[in-house]
Write a protein that holds these residues in place. Structure first.
Motif, PDB file in Angstrom:
ATOM      1  N   VAL A  83     -35.127 -18.752   8.841  1.00 62.13           N
ATOM      2  CA  VAL A  83     -34.053 -18.807  10.388  1.00 62.13           C
ATOM      3  C   VAL A  83     -33.978 -17.725  10.909  1.00 62.13           C
ATOM      4  CG1 VAL A  83     -31.939 -19.825  11.243  1.00 62.13           C
ATOM      5  CG2 VAL A  83     -32.890 -20.861   8.823  1.00 62.13           C
ATOM      6  N   PRO A  84     -34.982 -17.259  12.210  1.00 60.85           N
ATOM      7  CA  PRO A  84     -34.602 -16.176  12.797  1.00 60.85           C
ATOM      8  C   PRO A  84     -33.591 -16.089  13.377  1.00 60.85           C
ATOM      9  CG  PRO A  84     -36.689 -17.316  13.078  1.00 60.85           C
ATOM     10  CD  PRO A  84     -35.964 -18.153  12.450  1.00 60.85           C
ATOM     11  N   CYS A  85     -32.877 -14.855  13.383  1.00 57.29           N
ATOM     12  CA  CYS A  85     -31.454 -14.460  14.266  1.00 57.29           C
ATOM     13  C   CYS A  85     -31.653 -13.218  14.744  1.00 57.29           C
ATOM     14  CB  CYS A  85     -30.356 -14.762  13.053  1.00 57.29           C
ATOM     15  SG  CYS A  85     -28.748 -14.282  13.775  1.00 57.29           S
ATOM     16  N   ASN A  86     -31.162 -12.994  15.905  1.00 56.92           N
ATOM     17  CA  ASN A  86     -31.112 -11.481  16.376  1.00 56.92           C
ATOM     18  C   ASN A  86     -29.598 -11.084  16.616  1.00 56.92           C
ATOM     19  OD1 ASN A  86     -32.474  -9.244  17.640  1.00 56.92           O
ATOM     20  ND2 ASN A  86     -31.927 -10.040  19.683  1.00 56.92           N
ATOM     21  N   GLN A  87     -28.753 -11.510  15.598  1.00 56.69           N
ATOM     22  CA  GLN A  87     -27.341 -11.161  15.650  1.00 56.69           C
ATOM     23  C   GLN A  87     -27.041  -9.874  15.110  1.00 56.69           C
ATOM     24  OE1 GLN A  87     -25.602 -15.394  14.778  1.00 56.69           O
ATOM     25  NE2 GLN A  87     -24.432 -14.788  16.632  1.00 56.69           N
ATOM     26  N   LYS A 120     -23.353 -17.223  13.510  1.00 54.07           N
ATOM     27  CA  LYS A 120     -22.354 -16.879  13.414  1.00 54.07           C
ATOM     28  C   LYS A 120     -21.757 -17.016  14.872  1.00 54.07           C
ATOM     29  CE  LYS A 120     -22.586 -11.834  13.754  1.00 54.07           C
ATOM     30  NZ  LYS A 120     -21.892 -10.915  13.112  1.00 54.07           N
ATOM     31  N   GLY A 121     -20.479 -16.785  15.024  1.00 55.60           N
ATOM     32  CA  GLY A 121     -19.805 -16.697  16.498  1.00 55.60           C
ATOM     33  C   GLY A 121     -19.749 -18.041  17.123  1.00 55.60           C
ATOM     34  N   SER A 122     -19.359 -18.011  18.514  1.00 55.67           N
ATOM     35  CA  SER A 122     -19.020 -19.026  19.368  1.00 55.67           C
ATOM     36  C   SER A 122     -20.418 -20.259  19.456  1.00 55.67           C
ATOM     37  CB  SER A 122     -18.397 -18.659  20.727  1.00 55.67           C
ATOM     38  OG  SER A 122     -19.538 -17.834  21.485  1.00 55.67           O
ATOM     39  N   ASN A 123     -21.415 -19.404  19.219  1.00 52.39           N
ATOM     40  CA  ASN A 123     -22.522 -20.377  19.573  1.00 52.39           C
ATOM     41  C   ASN A 123     -23.481 -20.571  18.018  1.00 52.39           C
ATOM     42  OD1 ASN A 123     -22.467 -20.753  22.534  1.00 52.39           O
ATOM     43  ND2 ASN A 123     -23.153 -18.462  22.491  1.00 52.39           N
ATOM     44  N   GLN A 124     -22.748 -20.600  17.159  1.00 53.20           N
ATOM     45  CA  GLN A 124     -23.323 -20.845  15.770  1.00 53.20           C
ATOM     46  C   GLN A 124     -23.799 -22.228  16.006  1.00 53.20           C
ATOM     47  OE1 GLN A 124     -20.423 -21.501  12.515  1.00 53.20           O
ATOM     48  NE2 GLN A 124     -21.610 -20.146  11.421  1.00 53.20           N
ATOM     49  N   HIS A 125     -24.940 -22.261  15.190  1.00 52.21           N
ATOM     50  CA  HIS A 125     -25.815 -23.340  15.152  1.00 52.21           C
ATOM     51  C   HIS A 125     -25.119 -24.302  14.103  1.00 52.21           C
ATOM     52  CE1 HIS A 125     -29.086 -26.345  14.305  1.00 52.21           C
ATOM     53  NE2 HIS A 125     -29.592 -25.967  15.284  1.00 52.21           N
ATOM     54  N   PRO A 126     -25.083 -25.705  14.443  1.00 48.39           N
ATOM     55  CA  PRO A 126     -24.551 -26.648  13.254  1.00 48.39           C
ATOM     56  C   PRO A 126     -25.137 -26.468  11.782  1.00 48.39           C
ATOM     57  CG  PRO A 126     -24.974 -27.854  15.449  1.00 48.39           C
ATOM     58  CD  PRO A 126     -25.605 -26.342  15.577  1.00 48.39           C
ATOM     59  N   LEU A 127     -26.296 -26.031  11.834  1.00 43.60           N
ATOM     60  CA  LEU A 127     -26.842 -25.906  10.482  1.00 43.60           C
ATOM     61  C   LEU A 127     -25.822 -24.739   9.709  1.00 43.60           C
ATOM     62  CD1 LEU A 127     -28.767 -25.895   8.160  1.00 43.60           C
ATOM     63  CD2 LEU A 127     -30.388 -24.245   9.261  1.00 43.60           C
ATOM     64  N   TYR A 128     -25.760 -23.529  10.418  1.00 38.65           N
ATOM     65  CA  TYR A 128     -24.699 -22.424   9.827  1.00 38.65           C
ATOM     66  C   TYR A 128     -23.457 -22.810   9.736  1.00 38.65           C
ATOM     67  CZ  TYR A 128     -28.374 -19.473   8.246  1.00 38.65           C
ATOM     68  OH  TYR A 128     -29.526 -18.986   7.644  1.00 38.65           O
ATOM     69  N   ALA A 129     -23.022 -23.764  10.505  1.00 34.66           N
ATOM     70  CA  ALA A 129     -21.791 -24.199  10.397  1.00 34.66           C
ATOM     71  C   ALA A 129     -21.349 -25.166   9.174  1.00 34.66           C
ATOM     72  CB  ALA A 129     -21.393 -25.282  11.433  1.00 34.66           C
ATOM     73  N   TRP A 130     -22.450 -25.950   8.630  1.00 35.43           N
ATOM     74  CA  TRP A 130     -22.497 -26.649   7.455  1.00 35.43           C
ATOM     75  C   TRP A 130     -22.686 -25.590   6.372  1.00 35.43           C
ATOM     76  CZ3 TRP A 130     -24.956 -27.262   3.075  1.00 35.43           C
ATOM     77  CH2 TRP A 130     -24.682 -28.771   2.211  1.00 35.43           C
ATOM     78  N   LEU A 131     -23.610 -24.635   6.203  1.00 37.32           N
ATOM     79  CA  LEU A 131     -23.645 -23.711   5.242  1.00 37.32           C
ATOM     80  C   LEU A 131     -22.378 -22.769   5.117  1.00 37.32           C
ATOM     81  CD1 LEU A 131     -27.400 -22.621   6.240  1.00 37.32           C
ATOM     82  CD2 LEU A 131     -26.684 -24.007   4.584  1.00 37.32           C
ATOM     83  N   SER A 142     -18.010 -19.039   3.690  1.00 32.38           N
ATOM     84  CA  SER A 142     -18.788 -17.694   3.664  1.00 32.38           C
ATOM     85  C   SER A 142     -18.907 -17.249   4.961  1.00 32.38           C
ATOM     86  CB  SER A 142     -20.229 -17.748   3.056  1.00 32.38           C
ATOM     87  OG  SER A 142     -20.946 -18.664   3.606  1.00 32.38           O
ATOM     88  N   THR A 143     -19.222 -15.914   5.032  1.00 32.34           N
ATOM     89  CA  THR A 143     -19.453 -15.475   6.465  1.00 32.34           C
ATOM     90  C   THR A 143     -20.872 -14.740   6.212  1.00 32.34           C
ATOM     91  OG1 THR A 143     -17.132 -14.881   6.818  1.00 32.34           O
ATOM     92  CG2 THR A 143     -18.804 -13.589   8.053  1.00 32.34           C
ATOM     93  N   VAL A 144     -21.724 -14.981   7.446  1.00 33.34           N
ATOM     94  CA  VAL A 144     -22.994 -14.455   7.096  1.00 33.34           C
ATOM     95  C   VAL A 144     -22.625 -12.785   7.518  1.00 33.34           C
ATOM     96  CG1 VAL A 144     -25.158 -14.241   7.955  1.00 33.34           C
ATOM     97  CG2 VAL A 144     -23.927 -16.323   7.929  1.00 33.34           C
ATOM     98  N   LYS A 145     -23.135 -11.921   6.544  1.00 30.64           N
ATOM     99  CA  LYS A 145     -22.831 -10.517   6.748  1.00 30.64           C
ATOM    100  C   LYS A 145     -23.977  -9.838   7.509  1.00 30.64           C
ATOM    101  CE  LYS A 145     -18.871 -10.250   4.365  1.00 30.64           C
ATOM    102  NZ  LYS A 145     -17.771 -10.468   5.268  1.00 30.64           N
ATOM    103  N   TRP A 146     -25.169 -10.281   7.146  1.00 26.30           N
ATOM    104  CA  TRP A 146     -26.434  -9.448   7.781  1.00 26.30           C
ATOM    105  C   TRP A 146     -27.701 -10.294   7.566  1.00 26.30           C
ATOM    106  CZ3 TRP A 146     -26.090  -5.578  10.608  1.00 26.30           C
ATOM    107  CH2 TRP A 146     -27.381  -4.621  10.972  1.00 26.30           C
ATOM    108  N   ASN A 147     -28.890  -9.519   7.843  1.00 30.54           N
ATOM    109  CA  ASN A 147     -29.956 -10.445   7.870  1.00 30.54           C
ATOM    110  C   ASN A 147     -30.631 -10.781   6.273  1.00 30.54           C
ATOM    111  OD1 ASN A 147     -30.714 -10.290  10.659  1.00 30.54           O
ATOM    112  ND2 ASN A 147     -30.947  -8.140  10.459  1.00 30.54           N
ATOM    113  N   PHE A 148     -31.093 -11.794   6.089  1.00 30.79           N
ATOM    114  CA  PHE A 148     -31.582 -12.083   4.931  1.00 30.79           C
ATOM    115  C   PHE A 148     -30.850 -12.501   3.834  1.00 30.79           C
ATOM    116  CE2 PHE A 148     -35.100 -10.069   6.813  1.00 30.79           C
ATOM    117  CZ  PHE A 148     -36.066 -10.955   6.383  1.00 30.79           C
TER     118      PHE A 148
END
Length: 179
Positions: A83-87, A120-131, A142-148
């Motif tokens: 899941v590519p992410c640029n955050q 993460k954040g205000s535009n978090q995708h529903p997939l990551y809201a579920w995860l 959980s909180t996504v801390k970094w890539n990978f």
């Protein structure tokens, strides 16, 4: 509309609504592939899923090789989904074509990669809201801390665990669930 707000809107706002919808299946979440085609998670029922927020300019990027090895080794009961992410450090600046070419040319990636999203954040995708939200996945916050960072889902679509970036994809912490 913000995808997370739309998803949360389907859950409801009261504690009772959240509890009643906590078991909303992962399989009902909509996301597109890197090529822009809808991915139907229902096709993966009966297989474990490993979601990883990926980036091509990260110190952990060489994990693509081990993610592909994991997919190849456990292909009968595992689907690896990048899941590519640029955050995080703006380490995934590429567009869909650039990401796909990078992954194929540099790491021989053939596993599924989704469209680039916010994890993460205000535009978090529903997939990551579920995860990441116990109120939705029924198991753990959980909180996504970094890539990978990795999220493992079992063959029944149930949340198993998450693993920080430093956990190699072929670690026994992950593979013990795949055997």
């Amino acid at each position: 509309m913000n995808p997370l707000k739309a998803f949360i809107g389907t859950i409801g706002t009261t504690d009772t609504d959240v509890k009643q919808n906590a078991s909303k299946p992962l399989y009902d979440i909509a996301i597109n592939s890197l090529q822009g085609q809808p991915i139907d998670f229902n096709q993966f029922k009966g297989k474990n899923l490993l979601f990883i927020n990926v980036a091509s300019k990260c110190g952990f990027t060489p994990q693509y090789k081990d993610l592909q090895k994991l997919q190849d080794t456990y292909k009968d009961n595992l689907v690896v989904i990048g899941v590519p992410c640029n955050q995080f450090g703006k380490q995934e600046p590429g567009n869909s074509n650039e990401i796909q070419e990078f992954c194929e040319v540099n790491y021989g990636v053939s596993f599924l990669i989704t469209e680039k999203i916010d994890v993460k954040g205000s535009n978090q995708h529903p997939l990551y809201a579920w995860l990441t939200k116990k109120a939705v996945n029924g198991k753990q916050n959980s909180t996504v801390k970094w890539n990978f960072q990795k999220y493992l889902i079992d063959k029944n679509g149930e949340f198993v665990d998450f693993y920080y970036s430093i956990t190699n994809p072929t670690s026994s912490r992950i593979t013990k669930y795949l055997k």
